[in-house]
Design a protein around this motif. Structure first.
Motif, PDB file in Angstrom:
ATOM      1  N   ALA A  35       0.836  -1.204   0.000  1.00 33.25           N
ATOM      2  CA  ALA A  35       0.000   0.000   0.000  1.00 33.25           C
ATOM      3  C   ALA A  35       0.869   1.252   0.000  1.00 33.25           C
ATOM      4  CB  ALA A  35      -0.928  -0.009   1.208  1.00 33.25           C
ATOM      5  N   TYR A  36       1.931   1.219   0.802  1.00 33.23           N
ATOM      6  CA  TYR A  36       2.874   2.345   0.825  1.00 33.23           C
ATOM      7  C   TYR A  36       3.485   2.546  -0.553  1.00 33.23           C
ATOM      8  CZ  TYR A  36       7.222   4.884   1.646  1.00 33.23           C
ATOM      9  OH  TYR A  36       8.256   5.787   1.560  1.00 33.23           O
ATOM     10  N   GLY A  37       3.972   1.463  -1.166  1.00 31.26           N
ATOM     11  CA  GLY A  37       4.592   1.565  -2.488  1.00 31.26           C
ATOM     12  C   GLY A  37       3.629   2.063  -3.539  1.00 31.26           C
ATOM     13  N   PHE A  38       2.365   1.624  -3.457  1.00 29.49           N
ATOM     14  CA  PHE A  38       1.357   2.058  -4.433  1.00 29.49           C
ATOM     15  C   PHE A  38       1.115   3.564  -4.333  1.00 29.49           C
ATOM     16  CE2 PHE A  38      -3.089   3.142  -5.261  1.00 29.49           C
ATOM     17  CZ  PHE A  38      -3.200   2.764  -6.596  1.00 29.49           C
ATOM     18  N   PHE A  39       0.780   4.046  -3.133  1.00 31.41           N
ATOM     19  CA  PHE A  39       0.451   5.461  -2.975  1.00 31.41           C
ATOM     20  C   PHE A  39       1.674   6.356  -3.196  1.00 31.41           C
ATOM     21  CE2 PHE A  39      -3.240   3.686  -0.720  1.00 31.41           C
ATOM     22  CZ  PHE A  39      -4.249   4.417  -1.333  1.00 31.41           C
ATOM     23  N   CYS A  40       2.866   5.836  -2.867  1.00 37.31           N
ATOM     24  CA  CYS A  40       4.086   6.612  -3.105  1.00 37.31           C
ATOM     25  C   CYS A  40       4.347   6.790  -4.595  1.00 37.31           C
ATOM     26  CB  CYS A  40       5.270   5.899  -2.455  1.00 37.31           C
ATOM     27  SG  CYS A  40       6.283   6.994  -1.443  1.00 37.31           S
ATOM     28  N   SER A  41       3.854   5.847  -5.412  1.00 38.45           N
ATOM     29  CA  SER A  41       4.105   5.876  -6.855  1.00 38.45           C
ATOM     30  C   SER A  41       3.008   6.574  -7.638  1.00 38.45           C
ATOM     31  CB  SER A  41       4.269   4.440  -7.385  1.00 38.45           C
ATOM     32  OG  SER A  41       5.321   3.775  -6.726  1.00 38.45           O
ATOM     33  N   VAL A  42       1.884   6.852  -7.002  1.00 36.98           N
ATOM     34  CA  VAL A  42       0.788   7.552  -7.688  1.00 36.98           C
ATOM     35  C   VAL A  42       1.120   9.043  -7.708  1.00 36.98           C
ATOM     36  CG1 VAL A  42      -1.674   8.085  -7.702  1.00 36.98           C
ATOM     37  CG2 VAL A  42      -0.901   5.812  -7.022  1.00 36.98           C
ATOM     38  N   ARG A  43       1.841   9.453  -8.738  1.00 36.04           N
ATOM     39  CA  ARG A  43       2.244  10.858  -8.877  1.00 36.04           C
ATOM     40  C   ARG A  43       1.849  11.332 -10.278  1.00 36.04           C
ATOM     41  NH1 ARG A  43       8.493   9.662  -7.341  1.00 36.04           N
ATOM     42  NH2 ARG A  43       8.132   8.254  -5.589  1.00 36.04           N
ATOM     43  N   PRO A  44       0.623  11.736 -10.457  1.00 43.74           N
ATOM     44  CA  PRO A  44       0.151  12.108 -11.810  1.00 43.74           C
ATOM     45  C   PRO A  44       0.887  13.291 -12.410  1.00 43.74           C
ATOM     46  CG  PRO A  44      -1.468  12.677 -10.119  1.00 43.74           C
ATOM     47  CD  PRO A  44      -0.443  11.822  -9.451  1.00 43.74           C
ATOM     48  N   SER A  45       1.579  14.070 -11.591  1.00 42.63           N
ATOM     49  CA  SER A  45       2.280  15.250 -12.119  1.00 42.63           C
ATOM     50  C   SER A  45       3.661  14.928 -12.658  1.00 42.63           C
ATOM     51  CB  SER A  45       2.413  16.305 -11.018  1.00 42.63           C
ATOM     52  OG  SER A  45       3.181  15.791  -9.928  1.00 42.63           O
ATOM     53  N   GLU A  46       4.216  13.776 -12.318  1.00 45.30           N
ATOM     54  CA  GLU A  46       5.614  13.495 -12.657  1.00 45.30           C
ATOM     55  C   GLU A  46       5.900  13.477 -14.159  1.00 45.30           C
ATOM     56  OE1 GLU A  46       8.932  11.252 -10.117  1.00 45.30           O
ATOM     57  OE2 GLU A  46       7.317   9.954 -10.809  1.00 45.30           O
ATOM     58  N   PRO A  47       5.032  12.899 -15.010  1.00 43.99           N
ATOM     59  CA  PRO A  47       5.326  12.940 -16.454  1.00 43.99           C
ATOM     60  C   PRO A  47       5.314  14.350 -17.041  1.00 43.99           C
ATOM     61  CG  PRO A  47       3.731  11.213 -15.945  1.00 43.99           C
ATOM     62  CD  PRO A  47       3.871  12.047 -14.714  1.00 43.99           C
ATOM     63  N   PHE A  48       4.807  15.322 -16.295  1.00 41.66           N
ATOM     64  CA  PHE A  48       4.704  16.689 -16.797  1.00 41.66           C
ATOM     65  C   PHE A  48       5.607  17.644 -16.017  1.00 41.66           C
ATOM     66  CE2 PHE A  48       0.701  14.409 -17.263  1.00 41.66           C
ATOM     67  CZ  PHE A  48       0.476  14.502 -18.627  1.00 41.66           C
ATOM     68  N   LEU A  49       6.639  17.113 -15.370  1.00 44.15           N
ATOM     69  CA  LEU A  49       7.490  17.932 -14.511  1.00 44.15           C
ATOM     70  C   LEU A  49       8.199  19.038 -15.277  1.00 44.15           C
ATOM     71  CD1 LEU A  49       8.879  18.515 -11.808  1.00 44.15           C
ATOM     72  CD2 LEU A  49      10.581  16.779 -12.389  1.00 44.15           C
ATOM     73  N   LEU A 175      -6.603  13.718 -16.715  1.00 43.14           N
ATOM     74  CA  LEU A 175      -6.974  14.975 -16.069  1.00 43.14           C
ATOM     75  C   LEU A 175      -6.477  16.187 -16.861  1.00 43.14           C
ATOM     76  CD1 LEU A 175      -6.300  14.073 -12.320  1.00 43.14           C
ATOM     77  CD2 LEU A 175      -8.513  14.403 -13.430  1.00 43.14           C
ATOM     78  N   VAL A 176      -5.334  16.055 -17.529  1.00 37.54           N
ATOM     79  CA  VAL A 176      -4.811  17.162 -18.325  1.00 37.54           C
ATOM     80  C   VAL A 176      -5.527  17.273 -19.666  1.00 37.54           C
ATOM     81  CG1 VAL A 176      -2.777  17.966 -19.606  1.00 37.54           C
ATOM     82  CG2 VAL A 176      -2.538  17.229 -17.248  1.00 37.54           C
ATOM     83  N   SER A 177      -5.658  16.136 -20.368  1.00 39.83           N
ATOM     84  CA  SER A 177      -6.189  16.162 -21.733  1.00 39.83           C
ATOM     85  C   SER A 177      -7.705  16.231 -21.794  1.00 39.83           C
ATOM     86  CB  SER A 177      -5.708  14.925 -22.504  1.00 39.83           C
ATOM     87  OG  SER A 177      -4.302  14.888 -22.570  1.00 39.83           O
ATOM     88  N   VAL A 178      -8.374  15.569 -20.858  1.00 41.35           N
ATOM     89  CA  VAL A 178      -9.837  15.482 -20.907  1.00 41.35           C
ATOM     90  C   VAL A 178     -10.491  16.504 -19.971  1.00 41.35           C
ATOM     91  CG1 VAL A 178     -11.844  13.982 -20.589  1.00 41.35           C
ATOM     92  CG2 VAL A 178      -9.712  13.043 -21.520  1.00 41.35           C
ATOM     93  N   ALA A 179     -10.057  16.505 -18.723  1.00 44.00           N
ATOM     94  CA  ALA A 179     -10.700  17.375 -17.736  1.00 44.00           C
ATOM     95  C   ALA A 179     -10.117  18.788 -17.725  1.00 44.00           C
ATOM     96  CB  ALA A 179     -10.565  16.760 -16.341  1.00 44.00           C
ATOM     97  N   GLY A 180      -8.951  18.970 -18.351  1.00 48.58           N
ATOM     98  CA  GLY A 180      -8.363  20.295 -18.421  1.00 48.58           C
ATOM     99  C   GLY A 180      -7.816  20.817 -17.108  1.00 48.58           C
ATOM    100  N   TRP A 181      -7.394  19.932 -16.230  1.00 47.75           N
ATOM    101  CA  TRP A 181      -6.849  20.349 -14.935  1.00 47.75           C
ATOM    102  C   TRP A 181      -5.483  21.001 -15.122  1.00 47.75           C
ATOM    103  CZ3 TRP A 181      -7.849  17.247  -9.914  1.00 47.75           C
ATOM    104  CH2 TRP A 181      -9.215  16.989  -9.778  1.00 47.75           C
ATOM    105  N   SER A 182      -5.145  21.869 -14.207  1.00 49.19           N
ATOM    106  CA  SER A 182      -3.830  22.511 -14.229  1.00 49.19           C
ATOM    107  C   SER A 182      -2.783  21.561 -13.664  1.00 49.19           C
ATOM    108  CB  SER A 182      -3.849  23.801 -13.406  1.00 49.19           C
ATOM    109  OG  SER A 182      -4.030  23.505 -12.025  1.00 49.19           O
ATOM    110  N   LEU A 183      -1.525  21.804 -14.001  1.00 50.47           N
ATOM    111  CA  LEU A 183      -0.447  20.987 -13.473  1.00 50.47           C
ATOM    112  C   LEU A 183      -0.264  21.218 -11.972  1.00 50.47           C
ATOM    113  CD1 LEU A 183       2.232  21.190 -16.309  1.00 50.47           C
ATOM    114  CD2 LEU A 183       0.396  19.537 -15.976  1.00 50.47           C
ATOM    115  N   PHE A 184      -0.625  22.394 -11.494  1.00 55.22           N
ATOM    116  CA  PHE A 184      -0.591  22.651 -10.058  1.00 55.22           C
ATOM    117  C   PHE A 184      -1.527  21.685  -9.321  1.00 55.22           C
ATOM    118  CE2 PHE A 184      -1.906  24.676  -6.127  1.00 55.22           C
ATOM    119  CZ  PHE A 184      -0.728  25.217  -5.635  1.00 55.22           C
ATOM    120  N   SER A 185      -2.707  21.445  -9.883  1.00 52.77           N
ATOM    121  CA  SER A 185      -3.669  20.516  -9.270  1.00 52.77           C
ATOM    122  C   SER A 185      -3.121  19.092  -9.258  1.00 52.77           C
ATOM    123  CB  SER A 185      -4.994  20.556 -10.033  1.00 52.77           C
ATOM    124  OG  SER A 185      -5.547  21.857 -10.014  1.00 52.77           O
TER     125      SER A 185
END
Length: 496
Positions: A35-49, A175-185
């Motif tokens: 569970a720790y490894g899963f949540f630690c790896s869920v970083r949706p912003s990383e590909p857009f750093l 979230l970026v392509s469909v929902a139009g969220w900002s990278l800050f979010s």
């Protein structure tokens, strides 16, 4: 940090798999760690750093990001790796797992609110600390489960991070392509996920032993563990007459919270650890392991290729940004990262079923696939089309993940988990040392400070050189093998 492909079935078979309460003993820490490894790896912003750092509100130039900020991660990772390696074992894993979570929280908090070059460089230092402490995540579980569960729990832990990374990349892209969220979010989501992981880490049981510092004496260890006879490559099995020393009792009988320990075990835990002796034993193990030509060959490729791999994945987003500036078009970095990870995982499964003589053909295979990696990086650099770049990057990661799996298996097959941890650490350290040298010369503003396209041309040439070295070495090995075979055949009629 260490996988385990070896083991001591003769020593453990009489005990069998834990049942009943024993299942709970290994299942709870494994579930918490996954569970720790899963949540630690869920970083949706990383590909857009890279895109995020180049946004106007950060006020950073491309040269600052590529040549002054990103190199700090390499330097801090290298500087921290060896101290963290020792501290992880000495402190028995959990404190370093907590340190990793805290380092990543600081990283993403600063990513949200820090401004200016110096602040972002400081952020990269904490990210390097978070990367260096990853060793604790992969080695913690070996201290709380039985040795015959190593392969199972290793697959669980690695799968958890794989799934987490994929979920993060896909969700970030959607979230970026469909929902139009900002990278800050997206960075807020990443920080939240890491914070959840940090909270879960507090519930991990504190291990009672570790691989090196809280282990057996060197005399017991030399008889107890399975090792490689590096002179002839033969595996030496456990000594049948050795009795298991205190501290290696059945984990199913040892409460993970530390209650109910015998006075003898408590006295062992209070015994002062001789750090100098541990380091001396590590050095002797190092010399023995690397005296094997097979071990040396695969380790050299591991270190050289991992150095190039780190450089390519670190600066791939920068290359994509130059090929297609993100402020003027939609980008699909998250989808590409997710696709390359999943396809790489499929390739790893497939290669596990390939039956071939790696002892004879391994070096030639490394040469061939290293050349394909060089070609993929070259195409990525010279064909200025974003979809070609994406495709080449996916091919690059698939081939590397496949080869590193083969190398891992070849190295780990005849080693105990203790020696595999040592070899893995040494190979990674050498890779980081080479990467640091490459970064100082090619990337860093204080060195040549080359542009991103010239950098990738150098990386393609680097992999081509690796391919040439292993091709020559492989051909020489095959020629020697056939000559030995001919000598044996020529002596057979004479003996008759």
């Amino acid at each position: 940090m260490a996988d385990s492909h070896g083991g001591r079935p003769a020593r453990r078979s009489a005990r069998g798999a834990p049942a009943g309460g024993g299942t709970c003993c290994w299942a709870l820490p494994t579930a918490l760690l996954c569970a720790y490894g899963f949540f630690c790896s869920v970083r949706p912003s990383e590909p857009f750093l890279t895109r995020y750092l180049l946004e106007p509100h950060k006020n950073l130039s491309e040269t600052q990001v590529f040549n002054e900020i990103y190199p700090v991660w390499t330097y801090s990772y290298l500087a921290l790796l060896f101290p963290v390696f020792l501290a992880t074992d000495y402190l028995r894993y959990k404190p370093v797992v907590l340190l990793q979570g805290l380092s990543l929280i600081v990283t993403w908090f600063m990513l949200l609110y820090a401004q200016g070059l110096r602040a972002i460089q400081f952020l990269e230092f904490f990210y390097g600390m978070g990367t260096a402490t990853d060793i604790a995540y992969y080695s913690y579980i070996y201290s709380v489960v039985d040795i015959n569960l190593y392969q199972k729990v290793t697959s669980y832990c690695r799968s958890a991070t794989l799934v987490g990374y994929t979920v993060g990349s896909v969700s970030g892209q959607v979230l970026v392509s469909v929902a139009g969220w900002s990278l800050f979010s997206l960075n807020v989501i990443s920080l939240t996920s890491i914070s959840i992981a940090f909270g879960m880490a507090w519930f991990l049981p504190m291990p009672q032993k570790s691989l090196f510092f809280h282990h057996l004496s060197s005399q017991q260890l030399s008889c107890e563990m399975k090792v490689m006879d590096c002179k002839n490559g033969a595996a030496v099995q456990d000594h049948p007459d050795v009795q298991r020393a205190p501290g290696w009792e059945d984990e199913t009988k040892v409460p993970l919270n530390g209650e109910g320990h015998s006075a003898e075990k408590q006295s062992m835990q209070k015994r002062k650890v001789d750090i100098a002796k541990v380091l001396k034993d590590l050095w002797q193990d190092f010399l023995q392991c690397y005296s094997s030509r097979t071990m040396l060959c695969w380790s050299v490729w591991w270190a050289l290729s991992t150095c190039g791999y780190f450089q390519v994945i670190n600066y791939a987003q920068g290359l994509w940004e130059m090929v297609l500036p993100s402020h003027g078009a939609d980008i699909y970095n998250g989808a590409v990262e997710a696709a390359s990870t999943l396809l790489g995982a499929v390739a790893v499964v497939v290669v596990g079923h390939i039956k071939t003589s790696w002892a004879m053909w391994g070096e030639v295979a490394l040469a061939l696939f290293s050349f394909l990696i060089a070609a993929a990086v070259y195409v990525m650099d010279t064909v200025h089309n974003i979809w070609v770049c994406y495709g080449s990057y996916v091919i690059f990661r698939i081939i590397y993940m496949m080869l590193i799996t083969i190398a891992t298996f070849q190295i780990a097959t005849n080693l105990s988990v203790e020696r595999y941890a040592l070899v893995f650490g040494v190979n990674t350290f050498i890779a980081l040392a080479l990467q640091t040298l490459l970064t100082v010369i090619v990337v860093d503003a204080s060195g040549l400070g080359l542009d991103i396209f010239t950098q990738f041309m150098i990386y393609a040439s680097y992999f081509a050189a690796i391919s040439l070295v292993f091709l020559v070495s492989g051909i020489c090995s095959i020629v020697r093998a056939y000559r030995r075979q001919e000598q044996v055949q020529s002596r057979s009629p004479e003996s008759q």
